[in-house]
Design a protein around this motif. Structure first.
Motif, mmCIF file in Angstrom:
data_model
loop_
_atom_site.group_PDB
_atom_site.id
_atom_site.type_symbol
_atom_site.label_atom_id
_atom_site.label_comp_id
_atom_site.label_asym_id
_atom_site.label_seq_id
_atom_site.Cartn_x
_atom_site.Cartn_y
_atom_site.Cartn_z
ATOM 1 N N UNK A 74 0.808 -1.225 0.000
ATOM 2 C CA UNK A 74 0.000 0.000 0.000
ATOM 3 C C UNK A 74 0.840 1.274 0.000
ATOM 4 N N UNK A 75 2.149 1.142 0.121
ATOM 5 C CA UNK A 75 2.998 2.332 0.240
ATOM 6 C C UNK A 75 2.969 3.273 -0.968
ATOM 7 N N UNK A 76 3.009 2.758 -2.214
ATOM 8 C CA UNK A 76 3.015 3.697 -3.346
ATOM 9 C C UNK A 76 1.836 4.661 -3.354
ATOM 10 N N UNK A 77 0.695 4.235 -2.827
ATOM 11 C CA UNK A 77 -0.496 5.095 -2.809
ATOM 12 C C UNK A 77 -0.329 6.284 -1.867
ATOM 13 N N UNK A 78 0.614 6.175 -0.922
ATOM 14 C CA UNK A 78 0.844 7.282 0.011
ATOM 15 C C UNK A 78 2.224 7.910 -0.208
ATOM 16 N N UNK A 79 2.803 7.619 -1.379
ATOM 17 C CA UNK A 79 4.056 8.261 -1.737
ATOM 18 C C UNK A 79 5.301 7.665 -1.120
ATOM 19 N N UNK A 80 5.190 6.451 -0.608
ATOM 20 C CA UNK A 80 6.363 5.779 -0.039
ATOM 21 C C UNK A 80 6.751 4.587 -0.906
#
Length: 309
Positions: A74-80
Motif C-alpha cells: 500500500x505504500x506507493x499510494x501514500x508516496x512511499x
C-alpha cells in the motif's frame, strides 16, 4: 558520523560507487569463480499486517551479510516506496560489522544486475525491441542493466498507471533511447521482455512471444502469484537462480508445473548457463525467473564496500 560508528553508505553513494554494468560483471565474475547459489541460506519471509518482512542472510569467504527488507503493497499510494530495507555487512573472519548500506538501493541495483547477468547469455545478439511491463524502480533499473549488455533499438513500456508510464518513457528518451507506451500485444515483436510488476496473474499471451527471445520475470516471490503465462513456460527453456528456491517461491513456475505444463526437472540453474555447463537452446524462447536470493545482495554490497570514494 561519530568516532567508531559504522560507515553508512547511502542510496546515492551505492549508485555512485557501482553502476549497473559493474554490478552485472561482479555477479558473472563470482559465479564463474565458483559461487554456488544452491549453497545459499534460505530467505525468511514473515507475513505482517501491512505486508511482509524479509530476512536475507548469507556468507562468502570474505564477508557475511544480512538484508532486512520490508514489502508494503500500500505504500506507493501514500508516496512511499513499496520495498525498503537496510543491509548489514560484516567481516567473515571476525563477524564484526564493517558497514551499513541502504537496502532499497542495493535491491534496485542487484536485481537488474542478476537479470542482465543471465540475459547476457540468453538474449539474442540484436535487440530491436525491449518490452518492459512496469513503471517503477525495477523497470528503470532493468533497462539500464540490459543496456550494459546489449545495444537496444527501442523500449516499449506497458503499465497500468499511464501517468507513470509516460514519465518513464520521457526519462528513457532523455538518455537518447527511443521509447513509447504500448500494450501487452507488443511482445509479438520483442527480443527482450521484462516483467517487473506486482501482478498476480499473467501479463500477456504466451503464444505471441517469438522463439528467439528472452523473457525476464522478477515481480513475484510468492507461490500463488505470477506474471508469466503457462503457455510461455511450457514453450521455453527455463533458467532460475536456484532450482530449490524457485520451486519454493516462484509461482510463475510452480503453477504451470502443477498444471502439468512444465516439469521441475527441466529447470536450469543460471550458474550452469554462465559456466557453460548447459547450452542455451536458441530454437525456443528463453525465460529467466528470479525470485531474489541472499547471495546476490552480498556480491553487490561487497563490490560497493570495496570501492573507496
Amino acid at each position: 558520523m561519530t568516532a567508531g560508528a559504522l560507515p553508512w553508505i547511502s542510496a546515492d553513494e551505492v549508485f555512485a560507487r557501482v553502476d549497473f554494468g559493474a554490478a552485472v560483471r561482479a555477479v558473472q565474475r563470482d559465479l564463474l569463480a565458483g559461487l554456488d547459489p544452491a549453497a545459499d541460506f534460505d530467505r525468511g519471509i514473515l507475513d505482517l499486517r501491512n505486508g511482509q518482512l524479509l530476512l536475507m542472510p548469507t556468507e562468502s569467504p570474505e564477508f557475511v551479510g544480512v538484508k532486512i527488507a520490508s514489502v508494503a503493497p500500500n505504500n506507493p499510494a501514500i508516496g512511499r516506496q513499496r520495498i525498503q530495507g537496510i543491509y548489514v555487512l560484516m567481516d567473515a573472519a571476525t563477524l564484526s560489522p564493517v558497514a551499513l548500506l541502504d537496502g532499497t538501493a542495493l535491491t534496485t541495483l542487484r536485481t537488474p544486475a542478476v537479470s542482465a547477468a543471465a540475459a547476457d547469455f540468453l538474449a539474442p545478439a540484436e535487440i530491436e525491441n525491449l518490452v518492459v511491463f512496469g513503471s517503477g524502480p525495477q523497470a528503470w533499473g532493468h533497462i539500464q542493466a540490459l543496456r550494459s549488455i546489449r545495444l537496444i533499438g527501442k523500449v516499449v513500456i506497458v503499465a497500468r498507471n499511464q501517468e507513470r508510464s509516460g514519465q518513464l518513457t520521457a526519462r528513457i528518451e532523455a538518455t537518447g533511447l527511443a521509447a513509447r507506451v504500448g500494450t501487452a500485444d507488443d511482445v509479438r515483436d520483442a527480443q527482450l521482455i521484462v516483467c517487473a510488476t506486482t501482478a498476480r496473474e499473467p501479463l500477456f499471451d504466451g503464444m505471441l512471444v517469438p522463439d528467439d527471445s528472452c523473457t525476464i520475470a522478477v515481480g513475484s516471490h510468492e507461490p500463488d502469484a505470477r506474471e508469466l503465462p503457462s503457455a510461455l513456460v511450457a514453450r521455453g527453456q527455463i533458467v532460475v537462480e536456484d532450482t530449490t528456491a524457485a520451486l519454493r517461491e516462484a509461482g510463475d513456475l510452480i503453477i504451470p508445473i502443477r498444471e502439468g505444463l512444465a516439469s521441475a526437472e527441466s529447470l536450469v540453474p543460471m550458474r550452469q548457463i554462465i559456466v557453460e555447463e548447459t547450452a542455451v537452446d536458441r530454437m525456443r524462447p528463453r525465460v529467466f525467473k528470479s525470485s531474489g536470493m541472499s547471495w546476490e545482495d552480498l556480491v553487490v554490497a561487497a563490490e560497493v564496500y570495496r570501492i573507496e570514494r
